[in-house]
Scaffold this motif. Structure first.
Motif, PDB file in Angstrom:
ATOM      1  N   SER A  75       2.477  -2.143  -4.518  1.00 46.14           N
ATOM      2  CA  SER A  75       1.114  -1.634  -4.330  1.00 46.14           C
ATOM      3  C   SER A  75       0.188  -2.443  -5.228  1.00 46.14           C
ATOM      4  O   SER A  75       0.420  -2.563  -6.439  1.00 46.14           O
ATOM      5  CB  SER A  75       1.019  -0.147  -4.681  1.00 46.14           C
ATOM      6  OG  SER A  75      -0.327   0.274  -4.709  1.00 46.14           O
ATOM      7  N   SER A 124      -1.916   0.256  -7.749  1.00 50.06           N
ATOM      8  CA  SER A 124      -1.189   0.753  -8.923  1.00 50.06           C
ATOM      9  C   SER A 124      -0.342  -0.325  -9.588  1.00 50.06           C
ATOM     10  O   SER A 124       0.259  -0.066 -10.632  1.00 50.06           O
ATOM     11  CB  SER A 124      -0.291   1.927  -8.510  1.00 50.06           C
ATOM     12  OG  SER A 124       0.657   1.504  -7.538  1.00 50.06           O
ATOM     13  N   LYS A 133       0.830  -1.217   0.000  1.00 44.83           N
ATOM     14  CA  LYS A 133       0.000   0.000   0.000  1.00 44.83           C
ATOM     15  C   LYS A 133       0.860   1.261   0.000  1.00 44.83           C
ATOM     16  O   LYS A 133       0.580   2.238   0.722  1.00 44.83           O
ATOM     17  CB  LYS A 133      -0.959   0.008   1.185  1.00 44.83           C
ATOM     18  CG  LYS A 133      -1.906  -1.192   1.205  1.00 44.83           C
ATOM     19  CD  LYS A 133      -2.909  -1.110   2.333  1.00 44.83           C
ATOM     20  CE  LYS A 133      -3.810  -2.345   2.352  1.00 44.83           C
ATOM     21  NZ  LYS A 133      -4.803  -2.309   3.434  1.00 44.83           N
ATOM     22  N   ASP A 166       0.965   3.173  -2.429  1.00 44.53           N
ATOM     23  CA  ASP A 166       0.229   4.215  -3.159  1.00 44.53           C
ATOM     24  C   ASP A 166      -0.474   5.158  -2.190  1.00 44.53           C
ATOM     25  O   ASP A 166      -0.649   6.352  -2.465  1.00 44.53           O
ATOM     26  CB  ASP A 166      -0.792   3.568  -4.107  1.00 44.53           C
ATOM     27  CG  ASP A 166      -1.758   2.667  -3.358  1.00 44.53           C
ATOM     28  OD1 ASP A 166      -2.964   2.720  -3.628  1.00 44.53           O
ATOM     29  OD2 ASP A 166      -1.294   1.893  -2.476  1.00 44.53           O
TER      30      ASP A 166
END
Length: 746
Positions: free
Chosen positions: A324, A327, A290, A292
């Motif tokens: 991530s 993305s 995570k 992003d």
């Protein structure tokens, strides 16, 4: 391929169903009737067979049940501990042990009761012993109701376990709940794990598969683990602990740096330290997920130091990567890195095993010894020496010789300036220029094109193929492109080829065409009616006769002979459409179609209309019976020939019948008339209706019709004089079945 497949286990019936199965099979597979004339030895064998068959059926069922369920001591430790976590090892073993004990008890009961039946002195005594034996066996099975129901639930759950192989290449995903494990698995595999924004969405192990370096990899998604002592963990968490403890794999520990999972980074680090003993001898990758939502570079320094310190504590097999799922940044790199680490560790473990010593013992290395004192230098071709001199003169290594890349995919080793040399220069013939003039001596910088380059220039594979005749090594090079002779029966076909055969064939074809044209012209003159001896009407009649003959021949020579149905199969039984003028079953369409082939259908259609105008089926049958009675009376009062026969006239309705039906009808009339004559001459039958209590002939006719109508009910059935013997049905065929909603077949 999975080592264990629990989906093939047979269902476990309940206690009552098992009793029904056993008794029904015994009733169906063994004799059921004891006749009064049986000797006592035969009666004993009869009941001993039933007891023995019941015991064998129960033993087969219970043995198959015990063999289907795995022995926890014989399977992989991962599955053994997983069964202990899900089903309780002690309860599982106790249930199987009770089934095994029940099988032994049934065998003992059968053995004792058979010994007692051997000394039975009557039918009643043997039957009572058989009932007692079957009753005790069924009681033993009914007492296993709890064990059978528990084993059936275990079988259902085991059939839903993931089919994973504990010994193959495996990536194991672990961590706290809701940190992105299932999302990562959906990205790299074809699995479809449910992903929700709350904790403990994944409640069991999920298996997916992915490919890397042409190898199949197994990816296991585990439920989330919470940070508390081992004794307080529930069944869902213990599945992940079992997988970590027993599978040789590459472990991916996921951490949520954005803390959207509901757990802080400190809690995630504490969980890592609590389960770190399970990471021993495993390749570990700490995945920072995570990024992003919270980039790792902008993370607070104390949290970043905490994570880096955690990675150092993991040991030399621990690495840290960032990714991530939203993305998809770093997803493939995490997968590739974990796979490479596991491959390297598997290779190292195999090399360190003792098996390598046995392989090395079979390898022998030979070192050549010098045969003389002459020093022999390596041979370098002149073209390579010239290229080296040219490169040295230009200062440096220079460019490599440019090669054609036609038909090859670009690779990372290609130079950037080679793109302009991808296409082969348009040279004449099969020669082309070499990139930097590095050709052979005296070739002017030109070289011959390869077969691959020529193939791509002339359409690609499957379109162009090289002519291998250029490579033939013959005494005379001019022979290479000569036609290869065809040898038949040891002789060359070309030696027997007539050079004038083409001209002769052409002349034969012309002669055949001329004769065919003359024959067709003569046939046209003969069939066009140019014969002057026939007038116009006779010519028309001849044409009509020939047309009818052609139709008759076609009808005679049709496939299937005359045994075809009156109606084609496609329209048989189809309802006529009154609004469709071209319906196949309509009268006008039938008449037009039959007229086309020269058949008059007017009488046939008139009979059909007459039958449609008649009443229903019952009226037609009554009129047919009345008509038959009238015909019999007409036959009795008919004119007799001189030979004693009856002269019959063919009525109009006989025209629609076949010749065989008409002959049978005439024969029946003659026989009935003669029978009436014979009965009239005898004294056993009164001649006049008044002598039998009837007024006149009309009343006698009504009496005959009433008599026939009464006899019509029992024609074909059994009468008073028929001796019938009913089928012998035993009691179990008539009683005790489907009563009050039950289905007990015994």
């Amino acid at each position: 391929m999975p080592v264990y497949n629990f989906k093939t286990m047979a269902p476990v019936p309940s206690a009552s169903d098992l009793v029904d199965i056993v008794l029904t099979r015994t009733q169906r597979k063994t004799p059921t009737v004891v006749h009064p004339g049986y000797k006592i030895t035969r009666i004993r064998n009869f009941y001993m067979r039933k007891i023995k068959f019941t015991q064998q059926t129960i033993s087969e069922r219970l043995t198959a049940m015990l063999s289907d369920f795995p022995r926890l001591s014989d399977i992989h430790p991962f599955y053994s501990d997983l069964c202990n976590t899900l089903y309780d090892r002690d309860h599982y073993k106790l249930a199987l042990g009770q089934i095994n004990t029940a099988r032994q008890l049934v065998d003992a009961v059968a053995r004792d009761m058979i010994r007692m039946v051997k000394y039975g002195d009557s039918l009643y005594r043997c039957k009572c012993l058989k009932r007692a034996a079957l009753g005790r066996m069924c009681t033993i099975l009914k007492r296993q109701r709890a064990s059978l129901s528990y084993l059936e639930e275990v079988r259902k759950h085991m059939s839903r376990l993931p089919a994973l192989d504990p010994n193959t290449r495996t990536l194991l995903l672990c961590g706290l709940p809701n940190v992105g494990k299932s999302s990562f698995m959906n990205k790299i595999t074809r699995a479809n794990v449910d992903v929700q924004p709350y904790a403990f969405t994944t409640k069991s192990l999920f298996v997916g598969h992915t490919d890397y370096r042409y190898l199949r990899w197994q990816v296991i998604d585990t439920p989330g683990i919470l940070d508390h002592p081992l004794e307080q963990r529930n069944t869902i968490e213990m599945q992940a602990i079992t997988a970590l403890a027993h599978l040789t794999c590459s472990v991916l520990y996921f951490m949520d740096v954005s803390e959207q999972c509901g757990f802080s980074i400190e809690q995630q680090c504490n969980l890592f330290r609590s389960i770190s003993p399970l990471f021993a001898n495993k390749q570990l990758v700490v995945v920072i997920n995570k990024i992003d939502a919270q980039p790792y570079d902008t993370l607070e320094s104390d949290k970043r130091d905490m994570i880096e310190r955690l990675v150092k504590e993991g040991g030399p097999n621990t690495t840290m990567l960032q990714m991530s799922n939203v993305s998809e940044v770093g997803v493939s790199s995490v997968k590739n890195h974990a796979c490479d680490k596991l491959l390297a560790s598997r290779v190292d473990s195999r090399v360190s095993m003792k098996k390598t010593d046995s392989v090395m013992n079979r390898l022998q290395v030979f070192y050549p010894t010098a045969r003389d004192g002459v020093v022999r230098e390596a041979y370098v071709p002149e073209s390579v020496l010239r290229e080296r001199e040219r490169a040295a003169a230009e200062g440096g290594e220079g460019k490599k010789t440019r090669k054609s890349r036609i038909g090859y995919a670009p690779t990372k080793d290609d130079d950037d300036d080679d793109d302009e040399g991808d296409e082969t220069p348009a040279e004449s013939g099969d020669e082309m220029m070499v990139g930097n003039g590095g050709g052979g001596a005296g070739d002017g910088g030109r070289r011959k094109k390869t077969a691959r380059e020529l193939m791509w220039e002339n359409g690609g594979p499957g379109v162009w193929a090289p002519d291998y005749r250029e490579q033939y090594d013959l005494l005379d090079p001019e022979w290479r492109f000569d036609a290869i002779p065809q040898i038949l029966d040891g002789k060359n076909i070309a030696d027997y080829f007539d050079p004038d055969i083409e001209e002769k064939l052409r002349m034969l074809e012309e002669e055949e065409d001329r004769l065919q044209a003359e024959y067709e012209a003569a046939d046209m003159e003969r069939t066009d009616g140019h014969d002057t001896r026939l007038d116009e009407m006779e010519t028309a009649q001849v044409a009509e006769i020939r047309e009818r003959v052609k139709i008759a021949r076609a009808y005679k020579d049709r496939s299937g002979g005359r045994n075809r149905p009156a109606l084609p199969r496609e329209i048989r039984g189809r309802i006529k459409d009154c609004h469709d003028d071209d319906a196949k079953l309509k009268a006008d369409a039938i008449e037009r179609r039959l007229a086309r082939v020269g058949v008059d259908a007017s009488s046939m259609l008139e009979r059909g209309r007459k039958r449609e105008r008649e009443g229903p089926r019952e009226k037609r049958r009554q009129s047919r019976n009345a008509r038959g009675d009238a015909e019999m009376e007409d036959a009795s009062s008919g004119d007799y020939d001189e030979d004693g026969g009856v002269s019959m006239k063919v009525e109009g309705d006989e025209r629609s019948k076949s010749k065989g039906a008409i002959k049978r009808q005439r024969k029946e009339r003659v026989e009935s008339a003669r029978r009436e004559q014979s009965m009239a001459r005898s004294h056993s039958r009164p001649r006049e209706p008044s002598q039998i209590g009837l007024k006149d002939e009309s009343m006698a006719k009504v009496a005959r019709m009433v008599e026939k109508k009464g006899q019509r009910k029992w024609f074909g059935g059994s009468g008073e004089g028929d001796h019938t013997k009913s089928v012998h049905l035993v009691k179990w065929c008539n009683t005790g079945k489907k009563r009050n909603g039950t289905h007990y077949s015994r």
